[in-house]
Structure formats: structure tokens, C-alpha cells
Scaffold this motif. Sequence first.
Motif, PDB file in Angstrom:
ATOM      1  N   VAL A 180       0.876  -1.196  -0.006  1.00 18.79           N
ATOM      2  CA  VAL A 180      -0.106   0.129   0.128  1.00 18.79           C
ATOM      3  C   VAL A 180       0.961   1.142  -0.074  1.00 18.79           C
ATOM      4  N   ALA A 181       2.158   1.310   0.721  1.00 19.43           N
ATOM      5  CA  ALA A 181       2.796   2.450   1.091  1.00 19.43           C
ATOM      6  C   ALA A 181       3.484   2.781  -0.328  1.00 19.43           C
ATOM      7  N   ASP A 182       3.886   1.658  -0.901  1.00 17.92           N
ATOM      8  CA  ASP A 182       4.790   1.546  -2.312  1.00 17.92           C
ATOM      9  C   ASP A 182       3.579   2.124  -3.431  1.00 17.92           C
ATOM     10  N   THR A 183       2.433   1.884  -3.429  1.00 20.30           N
ATOM     11  CA  THR A 183       1.570   2.274  -4.233  1.00 20.30           C
ATOM     12  C   THR A 183       1.179   3.610  -4.297  1.00 20.30           C
ATOM     13  N   LEU A 184       0.966   4.337  -2.917  1.00 20.91           N
ATOM     14  CA  LEU A 184       0.652   5.342  -2.590  1.00 20.91           C
ATOM     15  C   LEU A 184       1.740   6.353  -3.155  1.00 20.91           C
ATOM     16  N   SER A 185       2.928   5.780  -2.821  1.00 18.86           N
ATOM     17  CA  SER A 185       4.208   6.675  -3.135  1.00 18.86           C
ATOM     18  C   SER A 185       4.250   6.822  -4.861  1.00 18.86           C
ATOM     19  N   ARG A 186       3.902   5.860  -5.577  1.00 22.42           N
ATOM     20  CA  ARG A 186       3.857   6.001  -7.102  1.00 22.42           C
ATOM     21  C   ARG A 186       2.676   6.857  -7.662  1.00 22.42           C
ATOM     22  N   TYR A 187       1.801   6.746  -6.929  1.00 17.46           N
ATOM     23  CA  TYR A 187       0.565   7.659  -7.228  1.00 17.46           C
ATOM     24  C   TYR A 187       0.871   9.226  -6.813  1.00 17.46           C
ATOM     25  N   ALA A 188       1.553   9.331  -5.791  1.00 20.42           N
ATOM     26  CA  ALA A 188       2.123  10.820  -5.461  1.00 20.42           C
ATOM     27  C   ALA A 188       2.750  11.134  -6.566  1.00 20.42           C
ATOM     28  N   ALA A 189       3.881  10.461  -7.298  1.00 21.22           N
ATOM     29  CA  ALA A 189       4.521  10.841  -8.157  1.00 21.22           C
ATOM     30  C   ALA A 189       3.687  11.429  -9.444  1.00 21.22           C
ATOM     31  N   GLU A 190       2.562  10.587  -9.694  1.00 16.81           N
ATOM     32  CA  GLU A 190       1.804  10.729 -10.720  1.00 16.81           C
ATOM     33  C   GLU A 190       1.020  12.155 -10.717  1.00 16.81           C
ATOM     34  N   LEU A 191       0.507  12.277  -9.317  1.00 17.51           N
ATOM     35  CA  LEU A 191      -0.347  13.120  -9.184  1.00 17.51           C
ATOM     36  C   LEU A 191       0.534  14.713  -8.839  1.00 17.51           C
ATOM     37  N   ASP A 192       1.873  14.609  -8.655  1.00 16.36           N
ATOM     38  CA  ASP A 192       2.665  15.761  -8.786  1.00 16.36           C
ATOM     39  C   ASP A 192       2.692  16.289 -10.247  1.00 16.36           C
ATOM     40  N   GLY A 193       2.807  15.084 -11.038  1.00 16.35           N
ATOM     41  CA  GLY A 193       3.000  15.714 -12.646  1.00 16.35           C
ATOM     42  C   GLY A 193       1.731  16.365 -12.929  1.00 16.35           C
ATOM     43  N   ASN A 249      -5.983  10.900   0.661  1.00 15.90           N
ATOM     44  CA  ASN A 249      -6.443  12.248   0.677  1.00 15.90           C
ATOM     45  C   ASN A 249      -5.365  13.126   1.335  1.00 15.90           C
ATOM     46  N   ARG A 250      -4.505  12.547   2.427  1.00 16.64           N
ATOM     47  CA  ARG A 250      -3.318  13.196   2.836  1.00 16.64           C
ATOM     48  C   ARG A 250      -2.402  13.419   2.179  1.00 16.64           C
ATOM     49  N   MET A 251      -1.995  12.508   1.301  1.00 17.50           N
ATOM     50  CA  MET A 251      -1.028  12.398   0.162  1.00 17.50           C
ATOM     51  C   MET A 251      -1.456  13.459  -1.083  1.00 17.50           C
ATOM     52  N   ASP A 252      -2.538  13.380  -1.235  1.00 18.86           N
ATOM     53  CA  ASP A 252      -3.047  14.187  -2.640  1.00 18.86           C
ATOM     54  C   ASP A 252      -3.113  15.686  -2.150  1.00 18.86           C
ATOM     55  N   CYS A 253      -3.500  15.750  -1.035  1.00 19.96           N
ATOM     56  CA  CYS A 253      -3.495  17.292  -0.607  1.00 19.96           C
ATOM     57  C   CYS A 253      -2.193  17.890  -0.296  1.00 19.96           C
ATOM     58  N   ALA A 254      -1.306  17.089   0.215  1.00 21.63           N
ATOM     59  CA  ALA A 254      -0.093  17.534   0.359  1.00 21.63           C
ATOM     60  C   ALA A 254       0.615  17.809  -0.909  1.00 21.63           C
ATOM     61  N   THR A 255       0.357  16.720  -1.965  1.00 25.52           N
ATOM     62  CA  THR A 255       1.091  16.916  -3.078  1.00 25.52           C
ATOM     63  C   THR A 255       0.646  18.456  -3.995  1.00 25.52           C
ATOM     64  N   ALA A 256      -0.835  18.573  -3.759  1.00 25.84           N
ATOM     65  CA  ALA A 256      -1.618  19.605  -4.471  1.00 25.84           C
ATOM     66  C   ALA A 256      -1.206  20.931  -3.889  1.00 25.84           C
ATOM     67  N   ARG A 257      -0.781  20.978  -2.666  1.00 28.19           N
ATOM     68  CA  ARG A 257      -0.378  22.325  -1.927  1.00 28.19           C
ATOM     69  C   ARG A 257       0.967  22.762  -2.516  1.00 28.19           C
ATOM     70  N   ARG A 258       1.771  21.858  -2.655  1.00 25.81           N
ATOM     71  CA  ARG A 258       3.221  22.114  -3.424  1.00 25.81           C
ATOM     72  C   ARG A 258       2.971  22.998  -4.518  1.00 25.81           C
ATOM     73  N   HIS A 259       1.912  22.892  -5.359  1.00 28.67           N
ATOM     74  CA  HIS A 259       1.576  23.447  -6.518  1.00 28.67           C
ATOM     75  C   HIS A 259       0.748  24.658  -6.310  1.00 28.67           C
ATOM     76  N   GLY A 260       0.424  25.209  -5.304  1.00 34.42           N
ATOM     77  CA  GLY A 260      -0.474  26.163  -5.228  1.00 34.42           C
ATOM     78  C   GLY A 260      -2.022  26.164  -5.059  1.00 34.42           C
ATOM     79  N   PHE A 261      -2.166  24.764  -5.033  1.00 32.87           N
ATOM     80  CA  PHE A 261      -3.858  24.347  -4.601  1.00 32.87           C
ATOM     81  C   PHE A 261      -4.099  24.579  -3.154  1.00 32.87           C
ATOM     82  N   VAL A 262      -5.561  24.699  -3.096  1.00 32.85           N
ATOM     83  CA  VAL A 262      -6.122  24.575  -1.907  1.00 32.85           C
ATOM     84  C   VAL A 262      -7.030  23.429  -1.703  1.00 32.85           C
ATOM     85  N   CYS A 263      -7.188  22.589  -0.878  1.00 33.87           N
ATOM     86  CA  CYS A 263      -7.675  21.284  -0.682  1.00 33.87           C
ATOM     87  C   CYS A 263      -9.379  21.627   0.011  1.00 33.87           C
ATOM     88  N   ALA A 264     -10.143  21.191  -0.580  1.00 35.30           N
ATOM     89  CA  ALA A 264     -11.376  21.183  -0.426  1.00 35.30           C
ATOM     90  C   ALA A 264     -11.838  19.992   0.433  1.00 35.30           C
TER      91      ALA A 264
END
Length: 311
Positions: A180-193, A249-264
Amino acid sequence: MSRRLLPRLASAAACVLGLLPLLGCSAIGTTARPSPTALGPVATAALAGAAPGRTDPAPRMTLADPLRLVVLGDSVALATAGCDHCLGFDRQYATYLRTVTGRSVLLDNLALPQGDVAGLRLALTSDEREAIVATADIVVVSVGFDDGPPWRPGDPCRARPPGSVREWAAAMRRLTPGCVADTLSRYAAELDGVYATVERLAAGHPQVRVALGTYNPRVGNPDVLGRSVPAGEREAVMATSVAIAMEWNRMDCATARRHGFVCADIWRAFNGADGREQLRYLYGRDGLHPSATGQLEITERLAAIDISTVR
């Protein structure tokens, strides 16, 4: 049931029954407005012409240039996935923006059915979509709903695509903390893109960027836990599902915020603060996607976000 939404249920039901024109929620034309009873305190205050928390009229700007609203992502952003005749949060939010800014709103909903992260990244390589996102004043991204566990066969957990709810539950029981941790890490990289692309396309011009997050439609769902999972395994399946959704959601929000996003954080509305709640009236006919009331709840989350930089 959330007390703050109780007054909205009648309006939402009417939308489903096709009484949209009477509620003022059938269109995003210049005279259309969401019913004040359909939105929470933030949106209702704005639609009434007052800033939230104030009794005096809010200042308005009437500009020749339209406000450009773009929605990207998955099937949560497509109202027809959960209710045939209700107004999606995209159009409701467009009406809200028109009301509080005094500007016309151009809405481009580029969401896709089964719009997973990989599909969204691919969609953003289109010259046409890039141009639309580049000129947007507000970008709303809904992603993650169509990327839920047990994920893709090529991901670290190596799960086969489930053909039924029973197979989904069995796959959930085989997940390990490591995969699970490895999968979420992979998704974090994709979301960052994805989020980095939206930021890059803005090229520094003022833009409000919102990551909706996602919710867990399976937790508490009797069709999942009541009928398809052995009684002795239901709590374990629920605990795994909740933990993954919260971490996503924690991972998604943290990734989005690095690029100027607000989390709803729409998951808080659908699943509660502990992630274990399922408010069934927020779900549409398929038991997965937002109902008319669920669409209103997402609009309320969006209406609470500061848009002063683009007003």
C-alpha cells in the motif's frame, strides 16, 4: 445525518424530480441562481448579496472579461453519473461565482468517465486542453475516485481487477502495509505531474486552484459490507478501506499544495472526520456517485474557498 444539510434535502429532492426551473437551479444563465435553501451559510450569504459573516452589502465588480472556470478529473465531476436531472457542482459553482463577482462565467468541464490519474495526465498533453487550462481563472481538480484500491495489476500490490464486490473484498484482505505504501508513493509522483502541469500552464498569472480530494463510497455501504463480505471479515475490510482513503487524501492534498492548490476535502462531508461514516443521502442511484444533495455539498465546499485573487 448532518444537521446542517437537513434543510436542503427537500430542495435536492425537487431537483431530482425535475422541478429545476422553480428552484432557479436549471441553468447558469444570467438570471439563474441556486436556491438559497440549497446551499449552506457561505454560499447563501453570497447569493443574498452579503459577504459571509457581514450584514452590509458586499462590494461587487462588473468586468467585461469573463471569469473562466475549468473542471478536470474523474466521474465525480460528472453529475449524470449519480443523478440524471440534477445540477452538477460545476454549474452550481459557476452560478455562485457569477453572483459574487458580477462577472459572466465561462465553464469548461473536461472531466472524463473513469478518469484516473493516468488518464488525466494524458488529457493534459492535448494542446486544446492545455490552452483552456492556461487561461483559466479557477481550476478544480477531482481525481482519485477512479483510482481506488486494489489498484492496477502493474502496481506494487499486484491485484487482479475485481469482477465483483466479493472479489474486491477478497483483494482488499490481501493488501499489505508495504505494498500500500509503495503504491501510494507511485501515485504521489503521478499526481505531482498533474498538479505541476496545471501550475506551469498558469505561467504565473493569478489563478485559484482547488483539489477536491476524494471520498470512500464503500465504507458503511450495505451492498459491500453487508452482502458480499463474510461477517467475520467486515471490520477488517472496512478498517483497511478507511485507512487507505485517509492516507490517499493526506497524500493528495500535500502534493497539490506544493503547486499552489487549496484542498476542499470533500471526504469530510461524505465520510465524516474519522472516515468511517457514509451519509447515504449524499449518494446517487448507483450508490457510489454524488446525489443531488451530494452535488450541493461539494458546491458548499467550493463556495468557502477564497477567490479574492481573481475577482
